[in-house]
Design an enzyme around this catalytic site. Structure first.
Site, PDB file in Angstrom:
ATOM      1  N   SER A 199      26.855  35.435  38.928  1.00  0.00           N
ATOM      2  CA  SER A 199      25.704  34.880  38.221  1.00  0.00           C
ATOM      3  C   SER A 199      24.955  33.860  39.076  1.00  0.00           C
ATOM      4  O   SER A 199      25.535  33.252  39.973  1.00  0.00           O
ATOM      5  CB  SER A 199      26.180  34.223  36.931  1.00  0.00           C
ATOM      6  N   GLY A 237      22.855  38.449  37.479  1.00  0.00           N
ATOM      7  CA  GLY A 237      22.842  37.518  38.600  1.00  0.00           C
ATOM      8  C   GLY A 237      21.478  36.975  38.945  1.00  0.00           C
ATOM      9  O   GLY A 237      21.366  36.120  39.837  1.00  0.00           O
ATOM     10  N   PRO A 273      20.579  41.876  32.952  1.00  0.00           N
ATOM     11  CA  PRO A 273      20.244  40.457  33.055  1.00  0.00           C
ATOM     12  C   PRO A 273      20.686  39.675  31.822  1.00  0.00           C
ATOM     13  O   PRO A 273      20.505  40.138  30.698  1.00  0.00           O
ATOM     14  CB  PRO A 273      18.711  40.471  33.144  1.00  0.00           C
ATOM     15  N   GLY A 274      21.284  38.530  32.039  1.00  0.00           N
ATOM     16  CA  GLY A 274      21.656  37.640  30.953  1.00  0.00           C
ATOM     17  C   GLY A 274      20.930  36.317  31.122  1.00  0.00           C
ATOM     18  O   GLY A 274      19.946  36.013  30.449  1.00  0.00           O
ATOM     19  N   ARG A 275      21.394  35.553  32.099  1.00  0.00           N
ATOM     20  CA  ARG A 275      20.853  34.219  32.342  1.00  0.00           C
ATOM     21  C   ARG A 275      19.332  34.227  32.510  1.00  0.00           C
ATOM     22  O   ARG A 275      18.647  33.366  31.953  1.00  0.00           O
ATOM     23  CB  ARG A 275      21.489  33.642  33.611  1.00  0.00           C
ATOM     24  N   CYS A 341      35.646  11.338  22.104  1.00  0.00           N
ATOM     25  CA  CYS A 341      36.460  10.249  22.647  1.00  0.00           C
ATOM     26  C   CYS A 341      37.113  10.618  23.968  1.00  0.00           C
ATOM     27  O   CYS A 341      37.979   9.898  24.461  1.00  0.00           O
ATOM     28  CB  CYS A 341      37.526   9.855  21.631  1.00  0.00           C
TER      29      CYS A 341
HETATM   30  C1  LIG Z   1      27.875  38.041  32.109  1.00  0.00           C
HETATM   31  C2  LIG Z   1      27.521  39.410  32.514  1.00  0.00           C
HETATM   32  C3  LIG Z   1      26.183  39.745  32.778  1.00  0.00           C
HETATM   33  C4  LIG Z   1      25.063  38.736  32.802  1.00  0.00           C
HETATM   34  O1  LIG Z   1      25.033  38.099  34.014  1.00  0.00           O
HETATM   35  P1  LIG Z   1      23.880  37.024  34.378  1.00  0.00           P
HETATM   36  O2  LIG Z   1      24.292  36.515  35.684  1.00  0.00           O
HETATM   37  O3  LIG Z   1      23.895  36.021  33.276  1.00  0.00           O
HETATM   38  O4  LIG Z   1      22.605  37.783  34.433  1.00  0.00           O
HETATM   39  C5  LIG Z   1      25.900  41.060  33.076  1.00  0.00           C
HETATM   40  N1  LIG Z   1      26.872  42.001  33.106  1.00  0.00           N
HETATM   41  C6  LIG Z   1      28.159  41.719  32.865  1.00  0.00           C
HETATM   42  C7  LIG Z   1      29.168  42.806  32.924  1.00  0.00           C
HETATM   43  C8  LIG Z   1      28.531  40.413  32.567  1.00  0.00           C
HETATM   44  O5  LIG Z   1      29.817  40.128  32.352  1.00  0.00           O
END
Ligand SMILES: *Cc1c(COP(=O)(O)O)cnc(C)c1O
Length: 404
Positions: A199, A237, A273-275, A341
């Site tokens: 990522s 990534g 894509p995630g992030r 805490c």
């Molecule tokens: C977490 C994940 C993603 C997303 O990755 P990013 O870096 O957030 O874009 C994509 N594919 C798989 C298999 C993941 O585990």
């Protein structure tokens, strides 16, 4: 010198930009007045913007949103309406897309390690593309031969990525032919290959190397008479700006486009894509609960911290652009701590801030990915509420004015 992001109002502001900043500050104040603090403001317009930016940078690539960085129904619905695809990894993620009425044909399941019950759960929904990276996982698909398509996940180590996902999953390219042969012997269809370079990749080099390695494996499989590999899934990534600027997405993807163009004509291209889609979509707002001068520095204790929305400080090794909403003036090195805490609950231990009063609002930007998703309610501090704005296209802002 204070880092650039701390300058909320530029020295010679463009009028429209200044008005945007003021309007945004006003919106944040209203939302906190309505919903309290801590708060996460989820802007669906940012989700749309990011999705289209990546689409433009990767034409011809089906974008499967990886749900785990921000598993929120409004994000799923927004992307569904834009025609996006989805990348699932768990039964909970299957539930999310099923509830959103996403056509299962638009989904793939990419967790390399699953129980038989997980496979059946996804198949009952209608998802029939899965990922494997070893012989034991392959055997789990014997009962479903003829009903599923598999992707072989490859591992290309990337020690320079912040989160090196190839350490945990993926087979080495050397093992690929043997696994493809085993699948063919079992009558299980392997449709293609996938990888995830890690990522927040800062350079596209690893993606390019991996695509080139996939091209070789596709050739080799053909030469050995194995079923054609028609899908190349380049994973996630894709990077976003946090405190440091990264390459603009079109620049980042240019060498990736060039590498993809060398794959056999007709190859179906996929990314996960995630992030990139989620990170800019949430803004965190928290309040100063208390303050103390310790060893010559102000410590500000917020109602949100590393056990909450700022959990990405720990799990995502990340720093976020953070500033006070209303307070200006001379800045000095300060500490921002969370409410629990526990002494590990420090968000930033050397951040330039003006002197703040109790109740002052602190704004964290780029807080959409791997933040609330990994938050806890440790010490009984409730997770920040997520309020959604711009859920529907062409609406200025869904916020109800306070005076309405
Ligand atoms: C977490 C994940 C993603 C997303 O990755 P990013 O870096 O957030 O874009 C994509 N594919 C798989 C298999 C993941 O585990």
């Amino acid at each position: 010198m204070a880092p650039e992001y701390l300058e909320i109002v530029p020295a010679t502001p463009v009028v429209s930009e200044r008005n945007d900043n003021l309007a945004e500050a006003e919106r944040i104040r209203r939302l906190v007045a309505l919903h309290g603090s801590p708060l996460l403001i989820l802007d669906c317009e940012a989700v749309r913007r990011q999705y289209h930016a990546l689409q433009a940078a990767l034409p011809g690539v089906d974008l499967h949103y990886a749900i785990k960085p921000l598993p929120h129904a409004s994000v799923i619905a927004t992307l569904r309406d834009e025609g996006a695809y989805f990348d699932l990894a768990t039964n909970g993620e299957v539930d999310m897309v099923a509830e959103a009425g996403v056509d299962p044909i638009r989904t793939i399941h990419t967790h390399p390690i699953k129980r038989d019950s997980d496979i059946r759960y996804a198949m009952e929904y209608g998802c029939n593309t899965f990922v494997f990276d070893n012989p034991d996982e392959l055997k789990k698909f014997i009962p479903y031969a003829g009903k599923v398509n598999l992707l072989l996940r490859l591992s290309f180590r990337s020690p320079d990525a912040k989160i090196d996902l190839s350490k945990k999953f993926g087979c080495s390219p050397d093992a690929a032919m043997s696994l493809l042969q085993q699948a063919a012997d079992l009558g299980i269809r392997v449709k293609g290959v996938s990888f995830h370079v890690g990522s927040q990749a800062l350079e596209p080099t690893k993606h390019v190397e991996a695509i080139n390695a996939c091209a070789l494996i596709i050739q080799q499989a053909r030469a050995e008479g194995l079923p054609a590999l028609e899908v190349v899934d380049i994973g996630g990534g894709f990077p976003v700006d946090y405190i440091d600027q990264v390459q603009p997405i079109d620049t980042f993807c240019a060498p990736i486009r060039a590498a993809l163009a060398t794959l056999p004509a007709g190859t179906r291209l996929v990314a996960e894509p995630g992030r990139f889609i989620a990170a800019p979509a949430m803004t965190a707002v928290s309040s100063v609960m208390g303050k103390a001068m310790r060893d010559g520095r102000w410590w500000y204790y917020l109602d949100d911290g590393v056990y909450g929305s700022y959990s990405g400080r720990i799990f995502d090794y990340n720093h976020y652009p953070i500033d006070s909403l209303d307070f200006f003036g001379e800045r000095s090195p300060s500490v921002l701590a969370g409410p629990t805490c526990d002494s590990v609950d420090v968000i930033e231990d050397d951040i330039m801030l003006p002197e703040l009063d109790c109740g002052a609002l602190i704004v964290g930007r780029m807080m959409g990915a791997y933040t609330s998703a990994t938050a806890t309610d440790f010490n009984f501090f409730k997770k920040a509420e997520i309020v959604v704005i711009n859920e529907h296209v062409a609406e200025e802002c869904d916020v109800v004015p306070l005076t309405a």
